[in-house]
Every structure is written in structure tokens, then in C-alpha cells.
Design a protein around this motif. Structure first.
Motif, mmCIF file in Angstrom:
data_model
loop_
_atom_site.group_PDB
_atom_site.id
_atom_site.type_symbol
_atom_site.label_atom_id
_atom_site.label_comp_id
_atom_site.label_asym_id
_atom_site.label_seq_id
_atom_site.Cartn_x
_atom_site.Cartn_y
_atom_site.Cartn_z
ATOM 1 N N LEU A 188 0.835 -1.200 0.000
ATOM 2 C CA LEU A 188 0.000 0.000 0.000
ATOM 3 C C LEU A 188 0.869 1.249 0.000
ATOM 4 N N TRP A 189 0.255 2.375 -0.271
ATOM 5 C CA TRP A 189 0.873 3.676 -0.043
ATOM 6 C C TRP A 189 -0.226 4.705 0.123
ATOM 7 N N LEU A 190 0.135 5.872 0.617
ATOM 8 C CA LEU A 190 -0.795 6.984 0.746
ATOM 9 C C LEU A 190 -0.430 8.066 -0.251
ATOM 10 N N SER A 191 -1.450 8.741 -0.769
ATOM 11 C CA SER A 191 -1.229 9.785 -1.765
ATOM 12 C C SER A 191 -2.133 10.973 -1.478
ATOM 13 N N GLU A 192 -1.671 12.154 -1.870
ATOM 14 C CA GLU A 192 -2.469 13.368 -1.706
ATOM 15 C C GLU A 192 -3.407 13.606 -2.884
ATOM 16 N N ILE A 193 -3.311 12.765 -3.917
ATOM 17 C CA ILE A 193 -4.159 12.903 -5.094
ATOM 18 C C ILE A 193 -4.878 11.590 -5.377
ATOM 19 N N LYS A 194 -6.048 11.673 -6.027
ATOM 20 C CA LYS A 194 -6.830 10.471 -6.315
ATOM 21 C C LYS A 194 -6.229 9.669 -7.470
ATOM 22 N N ASP A 195 -5.581 10.347 -8.406
ATOM 23 C CA ASP A 195 -4.959 9.650 -9.530
ATOM 24 C C ASP A 195 -3.824 8.761 -9.034
ATOM 25 N N VAL A 196 -3.763 7.540 -9.531
ATOM 26 C CA VAL A 196 -2.733 6.589 -9.107
ATOM 27 C C VAL A 196 -1.403 6.906 -9.787
ATOM 28 N N LYS A 197 -0.377 7.112 -8.972
ATOM 29 C CA LYS A 197 1.002 7.264 -9.457
ATOM 30 C C LYS A 197 1.863 6.347 -8.602
ATOM 31 N N ASN A 198 2.163 5.192 -9.143
ATOM 32 C CA ASN A 198 2.739 4.096 -8.377
ATOM 33 C C ASN A 198 4.200 4.345 -7.988
ATOM 34 N N PRO A 199 4.513 4.392 -6.682
ATOM 35 C CA PRO A 199 5.891 4.610 -6.250
ATOM 36 C C PRO A 199 6.748 3.347 -6.265
ATOM 37 N N TYR A 200 6.105 2.186 -6.423
ATOM 38 C CA TYR A 200 6.847 0.928 -6.420
ATOM 39 C C TYR A 200 7.314 0.522 -7.814
ATOM 40 N N LEU A 201 6.533 0.845 -8.820
ATOM 41 C CA LEU A 201 6.863 0.470 -10.189
ATOM 42 C C LEU A 201 7.327 1.662 -11.017
ATOM 43 N N GLY A 202 7.097 2.885 -10.530
ATOM 44 C CA GLY A 202 7.593 4.083 -11.197
ATOM 45 C C GLY A 202 7.182 4.169 -12.647
ATOM 46 N N GLY A 203 8.136 4.528 -13.496
ATOM 47 C CA GLY A 203 7.861 4.716 -14.914
ATOM 48 C C GLY A 203 7.510 3.444 -15.658
ATOM 49 N N LYS A 204 7.801 2.277 -15.084
ATOM 50 C CA LYS A 204 7.478 1.015 -15.752
ATOM 51 C C LYS A 204 5.966 0.832 -15.862
ATOM 52 N N MET A 205 5.272 1.074 -14.769
ATOM 53 C CA MET A 205 3.810 0.941 -14.747
ATOM 54 C C MET A 205 3.265 1.998 -13.793
ATOM 55 N N PRO A 206 3.272 3.250 -14.196
ATOM 56 C CA PRO A 206 2.939 4.350 -13.282
ATOM 57 C C PRO A 206 1.511 4.351 -12.758
ATOM 58 N N THR A 207 0.575 3.785 -13.506
ATOM 59 C CA THR A 207 -0.823 3.821 -13.075
ATOM 60 C C THR A 207 -1.318 2.481 -12.538
ATOM 61 N N CYS A 208 -0.407 1.570 -12.285
ATOM 62 C CA CYS A 208 -0.798 0.270 -11.735
ATOM 63 C C CYS A 208 -1.248 0.441 -10.292
ATOM 64 N N GLY A 209 -2.433 -0.021 -9.968
ATOM 65 C CA GLY A 209 -2.921 0.061 -8.609
ATOM 66 C C GLY A 209 -4.355 0.534 -8.557
ATOM 67 N N SER A 210 -4.895 0.595 -7.352
ATOM 68 C CA SER A 210 -6.272 1.024 -7.157
ATOM 69 C C SER A 210 -6.382 1.827 -5.879
ATOM 70 N N VAL A 211 -7.414 2.673 -5.819
ATOM 71 C CA VAL A 211 -7.666 3.493 -4.628
ATOM 72 C C VAL A 211 -8.654 2.746 -3.738
ATOM 73 N N LYS A 212 -8.263 2.515 -2.499
ATOM 74 C CA LYS A 212 -9.100 1.753 -1.564
ATOM 75 C C LYS A 212 -10.032 2.638 -0.759
ATOM 76 N N GLU A 213 -9.534 3.790 -0.320
ATOM 77 C CA GLU A 213 -10.327 4.668 0.525
ATOM 78 C C GLU A 213 -9.652 6.030 0.592
ATOM 79 N N VAL A 214 -10.347 7.002 1.149
ATOM 80 C CA VAL A 214 -9.756 8.311 1.394
ATOM 81 C C VAL A 214 -9.936 8.630 2.877
ATOM 82 N N ILE A 215 -8.851 8.997 3.530
ATOM 83 C CA ILE A 215 -8.868 9.355 4.940
ATOM 84 C C ILE A 215 -9.001 10.872 5.026
ATOM 85 N N GLN A 216 -10.072 11.341 5.616
ATOM 86 C CA GLN A 216 -10.354 12.781 5.611
ATOM 87 C C GLN A 216 -10.248 13.404 6.987
#
Length: 211
Positions: free
Chosen positions: A183-211
Motif C-alpha cells: 500500500l501507499w498513501l497519496s495526496e491525489i486520487k490519480d494513481v502514481k505508483n511509487p513501487y513500479l515508477g515509470g514502468k507501470m505508473p498507473t498500476c494500482g487502485s484506490v481503496k479509501e480516502v482518509i479525511q
């Protein structure tokens, strides 16, 4: 030639399916009670039919303003690390981690309630350790990502307890670490994968938003 083309298409299809496969096991191997509780809550989620993201509120509603102000830089520098890794920029990840280490040393624990202190203490030492490793390993981005995956578990636990001073999206990559996921946390809803970087930047899904 047809066999080669068909084989390539099959591999691509499997990879795409793995990337888009939703998983609830993002907390495997994490021993903190708070993260385990959060993991159980995530397992009980149902995916909304309109593709909206489930919104959750932090555990503590009586947070002292001094505590919130001292925790905010910790989350901000975590996001700095995340964005560095997503951009395949090891130097930025190291810089963010060093700043995060400094911020952790300034958290106002004295203004926390005993229950809040317990949750924070369960995650503090691990966060410091992972921030130190990432900061010292500029140039070795895969090692940085290994520690970032563990750091993210602790940050997630803190965000669920204290909030992050802003909306934070809980994202999940099913392919990282030989398909064990992370998992990771992001300040934006768009997925930008920190584990795969430029190889697969949008790989992943948003599970929830903590407000």
C-alpha cells in the motif's frame, strides 16, 4: 511469428489483469495492532458500484492542535518520498526521508493523550528506521522502495488514527514484491505508483480516502 505475437499478448493481458486485481491483503506481515485493525476494516469493504471511494474518519476526534501541527510535516515529507519514488528519483526520495526524520524528532508527544501516545509509539521507531534507510540509500532505489513499503504501513496506521492534515488516498499495488502487494498513501486520487515508477505508473487502485 504468430506464436510469438500471441504469446506476447497473453503476457500483456496477464500483467494488466494482475495490476487491476483488487486485493485486501495489503497489511500482510505488519505486526502493529492499529494496522491490523485497519486491515480488518478494509477487508470488510465492498466496492461501490459507482466507482466512488469510501471515505473514513480518523480514530481520534479530540486531537490537540499542537499535535496535529507537529504531525503534519511528517505526512508532508512522506509524500515527498512517495513522489520521488513515483518519478524514479532516488535523490528526491532520500531528501524527503531526511526531512521526515527531522520532523519525527519534533512531534509533540507531550500534548497527546495516553491512548494517542500508545498508537504513536507503536509506529515511531519503525518510521525512524525506514526514513534513515531511505535517506542513506540514494542511488539504490529498489532498496528504498523496500523500506518505503514498510514505512507506508506505519504511516497508514498514523493516518487512520490522527488524520494527515489533508485528504489522503489509500492506494494499493497488487504486483509489487512478487505479487505480494503493498500500500501507499497519496495526496491525489490519480494513481502514481511509487513501487513500479515509470514502468507501470498507473498500476494500482484506490481503496479509501482518509479525511
Amino acid at each position: 511469428m504468430k506464436t510469438i505475437i500471441i504469446g506476447s499478448l497473453v503476457v500483456a493481458a496477464v500483467t494488466f489483469a494482475a495490476c487491476n486485481n483488487s486485493s485486501t491483503n495489503s497489511h500482510e506481515g505488519h505486526n502493529h495492532d492499529t494496522a491490523a485493525t485497519a486491515g480488518e476494516a478494509m477487508k470488510q469493504e465492498t466496492t461501490p458500484t459507482d466507482n466512488s471511494v469510501a471515505a473514513v474518519k480518523p480514530q481520534f476526534t479530540n486531537l490537540d492542535a499542537k499535535v496535529a501541527a507537529s504531525l503534519k510535516p511528517v505526512f508532508d515529507h512522506y509524500l515527498h518520498v512517495k513522489n520521488g519514488l513515483a518519478a524514479d528519483n532516488s535523490a528526491e526520495a532520500a531528501s524527503g526521508s531526511k526531512a521526515m526524520s527531522d520532523a519525527l524528532g519534533k512531534v509533540d508527544k507531550a500534548a497527546m493523550t495516553p491512548e494517542q501516545q500508545k498508537v504513536y509509539s507503536e509506529n515511531e521507531d519503525d518510521l525512524k528506521e525506514h526514513a534513515e534507510h531511505i535517506g542513506k540509500n540514494e542511488g539504490n532505489i529498489e532498496h528504498q522502495r523496500e523500506h518505503f513499503a514498510q514505512m507506508s504501513e506505519d504511516i497508514y496506521a498514523l493516518a487512520k488514527a490522527f488524520g494527515g492534515g489533508q485528504a489522503l488516498y489509500h492506494d494499493y499495488c497488487p504486483m509489487y514484491n512478487d505479487n505480494k502487494g503493498a500500500l501507499w498513501l497519496s495526496e491525489i486520487k490519480d494513481v502514481k505508483n511509487p513501487y513500479l515508477g515509470g514502468k507501470m505508473p498507473t498500476c494500482g487502485s484506490v481503496k479509501e480516502v482518509i479525511q
